[in-house]
Design a protein around this motif. Structure first.
Motif, PDB file in Angstrom:
ATOM      1  N   ARG A  42      29.720  42.892  40.360  1.00 23.28           N
ATOM      2  CA  ARG A  42      29.021  42.966  39.072  1.00 23.28           C
ATOM      3  C   ARG A  42      28.839  41.606  38.418  1.00 23.28           C
ATOM      4  N   ASP A  43      29.785  40.715  38.610  1.00 26.29           N
ATOM      5  CA  ASP A  43      29.823  39.449  37.869  1.00 26.29           C
ATOM      6  C   ASP A  43      29.518  38.272  38.791  1.00 26.29           C
ATOM      7  N   GLU A  44      28.297  37.773  38.725  1.00 27.73           N
ATOM      8  CA  GLU A  44      27.853  36.659  39.577  1.00 27.73           C
ATOM      9  C   GLU A  44      28.695  35.396  39.393  1.00 27.73           C
ATOM     10  N   ARG A  45      29.314  35.247  38.239  1.00 29.24           N
ATOM     11  CA  ARG A  45      30.109  34.038  37.971  1.00 29.24           C
ATOM     12  C   ARG A  45      31.456  34.067  38.678  1.00 29.24           C
ATOM     13  N   LEU A  46      31.891  35.232  39.060  1.00 24.05           N
ATOM     14  CA  LEU A  46      33.192  35.411  39.683  1.00 24.05           C
ATOM     15  C   LEU A  46      33.091  35.160  41.187  1.00 24.05           C
ATOM     16  N   THR A  47      33.993  34.346  41.717  1.00 28.13           N
ATOM     17  CA  THR A  47      34.019  34.128  43.162  1.00 28.13           C
ATOM     18  C   THR A  47      34.883  35.205  43.812  1.00 28.13           C
ATOM     19  N   LEU A  48      34.650  35.446  45.090  1.00 29.15           N
ATOM     20  CA  LEU A  48      35.444  36.439  45.802  1.00 29.15           C
ATOM     21  C   LEU A  48      36.921  36.054  45.832  1.00 29.15           C
ATOM     22  N   PRO A  49      37.269  34.809  46.173  1.00 25.81           N
ATOM     23  CA  PRO A  49      38.699  34.460  46.153  1.00 25.81           C
ATOM     24  C   PRO A  49      39.336  34.647  44.772  1.00 25.81           C
TER      25      PRO A  49
END
Length: 185
Positions: free
Chosen positions: A163-170
């Motif tokens: 949902r949040d493009e600013r959040l990275t997977l790690p």
């Protein structure tokens, strides 16, 4: 490294399916449309995937997760082993795969049918983690509870990340796993 024709076709099917699912929705997309976009027959599609759901739900990282748990010292508590094993496995995810994973998770999140089907996939992953913990000496209840907690945290992290493009997977994975470790700050 050269890829085989089978691997190239498989990748092409996935990419075209994801494009179509994003453009017109999972439920509205047919296998015939995916096959046509990938320039193969429907029979070829079914040689690669037994259903269109598996294009999105197949998780190639489950064995890596079980291996990550198995690599942890057996004398650690089950939850610690599960958290560290998942962290190890998913932090090693190749960068090239990250965007495809995000696309898959978004498509799953946007479809009630896929969310329900993903519960079965999660149950299989949870069982693998639990089985590994039991094989390494954890009591069954402790192992199953640890596996369930880790999978619930991982699922929450993946849906939030999608949902949040600013959040990275790690960062998403680390945040969820730190919460299980009692560090939610």
């Amino acid at each position: 490294m050269a890829t085989s024709r089978h691997e190239r076709t498989h990748t092409r099917l996935i990419e075209h399916a994801l494009d179509l699912f994003e453009a017109q929705g999972f439920e509205q997309t047919t296998v015939a449309q995916i096959a046509a976009a990938a320039e193969v027959t429907e029979m070829t599609f079914f040689r690669h995937f037994s259903s269109k759901e598996l294009v999105v739900l197949n998780d190639p990282y489950d064995p890596a997760i079980a291996d990550g748990v198995a690599a942890q010292p057996a004398d650690l508590p089950a939850l610690v082993r599960a958290v560290r094993g998942v962290r190890r496995a998913l932090n090693g995810l190749p960068e090239a795969d990250v965007e495809r994973v995000r696309r898959r998770v978004r498509i799953i999140a946007g479809s009630a049918a896929l969310r329900a089907s993903s519960a079965g996939v999660n149950a299989a992953t949870e069982a693998r983690i639990g089985d590994q913990l039991i094989a390494d000496g954890a009591p069954a209840l402790v192992a199953r509870a640890a596996a369930a907690a880790v999978l619930a945290a991982l699922t929450a992290a993946l849906f939030e990340w999608a949902r949040d493009e600013r959040l990275t997977l790690p960062a998403a994975i680390d945040g969820a796993l730190r919460t299980l470790e009692g560090d939610d700050g």
